[in-house]
Structures are given as C-alpha cells and as structure tokens.
Design a protein around this motif. Structure first.
Motif, short mmCIF file in Angstrom:
data_model
loop_
_atom_site.label_atom_id
_atom_site.label_comp_id
_atom_site.label_asym_id
_atom_site.label_seq_id
_atom_site.Cartn_x
_atom_site.Cartn_y
_atom_site.Cartn_z
N THR A 123 6.15 -26.80 16.64
CA THR A 123 5.98 -26.48 18.06
C THR A 123 5.36 -25.09 18.18
O THR A 123 5.72 -24.18 17.42
N GLY A 124 4.45 -24.93 19.10
CA GLY A 124 3.83 -23.62 19.27
C GLY A 124 3.11 -23.51 20.60
O GLY A 124 3.02 -24.47 21.37
N ASP A 125 2.61 -22.31 20.86
CA ASP A 125 1.88 -22.03 22.10
C ASP A 125 0.38 -22.09 21.84
O ASP A 125 -0.15 -21.32 21.03
N LEU A 126 -0.28 -23.02 22.52
CA LEU A 126 -1.73 -23.14 22.44
C LEU A 126 -2.35 -22.46 23.65
O LEU A 126 -1.99 -22.78 24.79
N THR A 132 -2.00 -20.99 28.59
CA THR A 132 -1.10 -21.18 27.45
C THR A 132 -0.09 -22.28 27.77
O THR A 132 0.60 -22.23 28.79
N LYS A 133 -0.02 -23.27 26.86
CA LYS A 133 0.91 -24.39 27.02
C LYS A 133 1.55 -24.70 25.66
O LYS A 133 0.90 -24.54 24.63
N PRO A 134 2.81 -25.17 25.68
CA PRO A 134 3.42 -25.58 24.41
C PRO A 134 2.86 -26.92 23.93
O PRO A 134 2.62 -27.82 24.75
N VAL A 135 2.62 -27.03 22.64
CA VAL A 135 2.18 -28.30 22.05
C VAL A 135 3.00 -28.53 20.77
O VAL A 135 3.56 -27.59 20.20
N VAL A 136 3.05 -29.78 20.35
CA VAL A 136 3.76 -30.13 19.11
C VAL A 136 2.78 -30.77 18.15
O VAL A 136 2.10 -31.76 18.50
N LEU A 137 2.69 -30.22 16.96
CA LEU A 137 1.83 -30.76 15.91
C LEU A 137 2.65 -31.60 14.96
O LEU A 137 3.75 -31.21 14.55
N THR A 161 -2.36 -33.83 16.89
CA THR A 161 -1.69 -33.73 18.18
C THR A 161 -2.62 -34.26 19.25
O THR A 161 -3.80 -34.57 18.98
N LYS A 162 -2.11 -34.41 20.47
CA LYS A 162 -2.93 -34.80 21.61
C LYS A 162 -2.60 -33.90 22.79
O LYS A 162 -1.44 -33.53 22.98
N ILE A 163 -3.62 -33.54 23.55
CA ILE A 163 -3.43 -32.74 24.75
C ILE A 163 -4.23 -33.35 25.88
O ILE A 163 -5.16 -34.15 25.64
N ASN A 164 -3.89 -33.00 27.11
CA ASN A 164 -4.72 -33.33 28.27
C ASN A 164 -5.51 -32.09 28.64
O ASN A 164 -4.92 -31.04 28.92
N ARG A 165 -6.83 -32.19 28.62
CA ARG A 165 -7.66 -31.01 28.87
C ARG A 165 -7.44 -30.46 30.28
O ARG A 165 -7.56 -29.25 30.50
#
Length: 198
Positions: A123-126, A132-137, A161-165
């Motif tokens: 888990t980290g801050d992207l 800045t949002k938390p994401v999980v790799l 991982t996947k994010i919503n732009r």
C-alpha cells in the motif's frame, strides 16, 4: 542534572537504534532494467499500451524482512511513450498529464503485507497530476537475489494495480456517435523492477 539525563536518554536511543541501522539495506532501482507500463481501453473495443521510459528510486529494507520495505519511486512524466508521437504529445499536454506543471509521478509505500509465498500487498501514496491517492500493488518476487558479473547484488519484482484516471483529475474524453467514450477511465498498470544493492 536535566542536561545529563537528556544526554543519557539520547545516547541510549542511539544505542537501541544502531542494530536496526546496521541491518538496513538500500536497493537502487536500475532504470535500464525497470519498466512501467499502462493499458487503457480505446473506443470501447481495444486496448492501447504505453510506458514511461525514465524511472528512479530506492527500496530500503531491514535485512531480509520484506515487510520492512520502504519504497520511494519517481517517474518522469514527460517520458511517456505510446509509440505514436502525436498521441504522446496529447498525453503530455494539459488535457492529460500536463507535464510542464506536473513533471513527476511519485509512489511512496506506507505498508507491506505478506500475501502468500513470494507475494505481498504493498500500500502506498501515488501522486499523479498533482493529486495524491492511496493505491495497493500486488507484488511478486521474481527469484532470489543474484550476483552479476560486476559483483553487484541484484533482485527483481513484478507488480500490478488498477486505478481510475478520473480520481486523479485526468478527465479529458470525447463521446462516440455510437455511444460510449474515446478513452476508458480504468488504467491497468504493470511494473517490472530490477534493483541493485548499494
């Protein structure tokens, strides 16, 4: 008396910290053997892939404990490459990455959890496009560390991982006459990292 107590407390704290510091290993990400790739849906019917050509950063661990890892990565946003010059220029523009205003994309880990043999949830801050949002790799080791011909110790991992732009303010789009939109919101990210122990 207070001064003596304060100095003693500092000395004790340093002595306690020394064993931890002595076992701290720093790994430098090797840009030449690291790849950050993304995939986005195009016109609702196909996928377009791209990558960032310039990535740097460090991974710090306490000995061989993966859960202790601290990851700090920086990506040069202007190094985006989709193999189409006109499309790359659009991605670098204010419509998308706005690289003049936001020259870097960063990831800083906050937690590492085991997820099976050789697997972890990181888990980290992207920080992307100034947001800045938390994401999980989902991270998987690619084998035990090896020694290269130059005597350097190297290790590798893969992550997805996947994010919503849109969560990061990247909302540009264009509706299609047949319905739907030109560019999908979900972005799939695939990362291969090779690092050298300093």
């Amino acid at each position: 008396m207070k001064s003596w107590i304060s100095k003693t407390a500092i000395a004790i704290a340093m002595l306690v910290a020394l064993p931890v510091l002595a076992h701290a290993d720093v790994w430098q990400i090797d840009p030449a053997h690291t790849n950050v790739e993304f995939t986005v849906r195009h016109m609702m019917i196909s996928n377009v892939k791209g990558q960032f050509q310039k990535t740097s950063g460090t991974i710090t661990t306490n000995g061989n404990d993966p859960a202790s890892a601290k990851i700090d990565v920086t990506i040069d946003s202007s190094s985006v490459d989709t193999r189409v010059e006109k499309r790359d220029a659009h991605l670098k523009s204010p419509a998308f990455l706005d690289v003049d205003k936001f020259p870097t994309i960063t990831f800083k880990s906050t937690k590492v959890e085991a997820a099976g043999p050789g697997k972890w949830k990181v888990t980290g801050d992207l920080t992307l496009h100034g947001v800045t949002k938390p994401v999980v790799l989902d991270v998987e080791g690619t084998g035990t560390p090896i020694t290269d011909p130059m005597g350097n110790t190297r290790a590798g991992v893969s992550a997805t991982t996947k994010i919503n732009r849109s969560d990061f303010g990247l909302t540009w789009n264009q509706p299609l006459e047949a319905g739907g939109v030109l560019v999908g919101d979900e972005v799939a990210i695939s990362i291969d990292v090779e690092a050298i122990k300093k």
